[in-house]
Design an enzyme around this catalytic site. Structure first.
Site, PDB file in Angstrom:
ATOM      1  N   HIS B  38     140.578   0.309  50.745  1.00 54.78           N
ATOM      2  CA  HIS B  38     140.946  -1.066  50.390  1.00 54.78           C
ATOM      3  C   HIS B  38     141.742  -1.728  51.505  1.00 54.78           C
ATOM      4  O   HIS B  38     141.554  -2.899  51.810  1.00 54.78           O
ATOM      5  CB  HIS B  38     141.744  -1.091  49.078  1.00 54.78           C
ATOM      6  CG  HIS B  38     140.871  -1.172  47.864  1.00 54.78           C
ATOM      7  ND1 HIS B  38     140.174  -0.098  47.383  1.00 54.78           N
ATOM      8  CD2 HIS B  38     140.579  -2.216  47.049  1.00 54.78           C
ATOM      9  CE1 HIS B  38     139.485  -0.485  46.314  1.00 54.78           C
ATOM     10  NE2 HIS B  38     139.711  -1.761  46.089  1.00 54.78           N
ATOM     11  N   LYS B 103     142.113   3.115  36.162  1.00 52.56           N
ATOM     12  CA  LYS B 103     142.933   3.377  34.981  1.00 52.56           C
ATOM     13  C   LYS B 103     144.310   2.772  35.206  1.00 52.56           C
ATOM     14  O   LYS B 103     144.789   2.715  36.338  1.00 52.56           O
ATOM     15  CB  LYS B 103     143.062   4.875  34.700  1.00 52.56           C
ATOM     16  CG  LYS B 103     143.796   5.632  35.806  1.00 52.56           C
ATOM     17  CD  LYS B 103     144.136   7.036  35.424  1.00 52.56           C
ATOM     18  CE  LYS B 103     144.672   7.842  36.588  1.00 52.56           C
ATOM     19  NZ  LYS B 103     146.129   7.900  36.667  1.00 52.56           N
TER      20      LYS B 103
END
Lengths: 279, 183
Positions: B38, B103
């Site tokens: 990322h 999550k």
């Protein structure tokens, strides 16, 4: 005096690295089954079914229970009548980690704090050695995932905060962690000692089997109270809402300085993995 | 509740039909990415350079799998905690990313970006990596191989189970769950 060979330690550590990551303990599996029955939310029940199915696949096919095969954390009890032949104990454990994480197709998750460059073999392991009486050597691995470790905290409360301050801090820590540490969780609490002692006993508390009662009656009551309050938060399995946010709360305590009330909360995900080997 | 089958790439029409709490089964291509990947994607966007994968309509799965055993498509492959991607996700959503699987909760900035650009945040079951690996039919590194477990992989999935946490309307399953079950 007992002599333990370097190569035997390497082999033993290799095996427990793999076993811990493939084979979830019976205490954890039993707790999943019991919790599934108690859980009111259907999404929560489904999670327990998935975790039970996951454990079967992991054990049978030797695929890691979780892709986060963790920091390799060891607790060693070294008898004062034990001699290691052929090398150093710490090096033997690290060699065992290298072999176990490679042969077991386990993820290597350890990196430089700033460059984030991976060390490539999951070393260095974190190794805590206790010198004990006798002629046996016990090595326990507790692989620790990053998600739940990131939600853990050490704080230095004021003595005037007392037991109520301890309880509020622990419950708030779980509340703020929400779904991040993969609930249902196991909460390790270390009270007293020093800054680092509190953290150490909180982590050690995670090794106790789920469902076991604390031999100290004062702490047994505290554990029960904390578990009730945590499960009243409603976070539930995976944070989808439900009755079971924690499977257990384990508390360890140690005398502290007259000026201090150290407190550590070490959160473990449901994949509560640990295996030991005794020489 | 019945599971809703969806296929990638995602369209605005599909995104707008899904609500927090919906269970979905995803089939198609998804891309993996976590912390380091990322950061690299974000740096490229800042420099105005082309990304190694076209994210338009795609889903990114926050995962760093274990190595695959011989003959297997992938190793254990469950979700990692999503908040670490919060600093980067809004930029990718603006580039056309339509879904994320991870999550744990997301920041207000990510949730706002999902509302503005019509995107979804879904959760897979954390700690069920062996079970989840069964719906991953192939996995190939397509960028940043040097990152090892953090490399970007292209995965072919069939009926990959996930649950919608944040829909494009600002709803949040984590908040709804606590509201319903807290005492």
């Amino acid at each position: 005096m007992k002599t333990v060979k370097y190569s035997d330690i390497v082999e033993g550590v290799k095996k427990i690295c793999m076993d811990a990551n493939f084979d979830l303990g019976d205490d954890v599996l039993e707790s999943f089954k019991k919790s599934r029955d108690i859980e009111e939310s259907q999404a929560g029940k489904d999670i327990f079914d998935q975790l039970l199915a996951n454990a079967v696949i992991a054990k049978k096919e030797k695929i890691a229970l979780c892709q986060d095969t963790g920091f390799s954390v060891f607790f060693v009890e070294l008898g004062d009548d034990v001699k290691i032949s052929g090398g150093n104990l710490i090096e033997a454990i690290n060699d065992g980690v290298r072999a176990g994480y490679s042969e077991g197709y386990l993820r290597k998750s350890i990196c430089h704090p700033f460059t984030r460059k991976n060390t490539g073999d999951n070393t260095p392991a974190i190794i805590h050695v206790d010198l004990v009486k006798g002629d046996s050597l016990k090595i326990t691995i507790a692989p620790k995932g990053g998600g739940s470790e990131n939600m853990s905290r050490v704080t230095m409360l004021l003595p005037s905060d007392g037991i109520d301050g301890v309880k509020d801090y622990v419950v708030n820590r779980v509340r703020e962690s929400g779904a991040n540490p993969c609930p249902p969780i196991i909460v390790g609490v270390g009270i007293g000692g020093t800054f680092e002692k509190a953290a150490m006993i909180a982590k050690k508390a995670l090794l106790r089997p789920i469902g076991s009662i604390n031999p100290n009656p004062e702490l047994a009551v505290l554990e029960e109270d904390l578990l009730k309050r945590i499960n009243n938060l409603g976070i539930g399995p995976q944070g989808f809402g439900g009755r079971i946010t924690a499977l257990a709360v384990h508390v360890e305590m140690h005398p502290c300085h007259i000026a201090s009330l150290p407190l550590a909360v070490n959160i473990n995900c449901h994949s509560s993995r640990h295996k030991e080997i005794i020489f | 509740m019945a599971e809703i089958k969806i296929t990638t790439p995602l369209t605005d029409e599909v995104v707008m039909k899904l609500k927090s709490g919906d269970k979905v089964l995803i089939t198609g291509i998804i891309y993996t990415g976590r912390d380091s990947a990322h950061k690299r994607l974000s740096d490229l966007i800042d420099k105005g350079e082309k990304l190694p994968v076209d994210l338009n309509g795609q889903i990114i799965y926050f995962v760093g799998p274990t190595p695959a055993r011989p003959g297997m498509a992938v190793g254990s492959a469950g979700p990692t905690t999503s908040e670490r991607m919060d600093a980067y996700s809004p930029k990718l959503i603006k580039m056309g990313l339509k879904g994320m699987i991870g999550k744990g909760g997301r920041s207000k900035q990510v949730i706002d970006a999902m509302i503005e650009h019509k995107a979804l945040y879904m959760a897979a079951t954390g700690g069920a990596g062996a079970l989840i690996s069964k719906c991953i039919k192939s996995s190939e590194v397509v960028a940043y191989e040097d990152l090892g477990p953090e490399a970007i992989r292209k995965m072919e999935v069939v009926d990959f189970p996930a649950i919608i946490i944040n829909d494009a309307f600002g709803n949040d399953l984590y908040m709804e769950g606590v509201k319903k079950y807290s005492r």
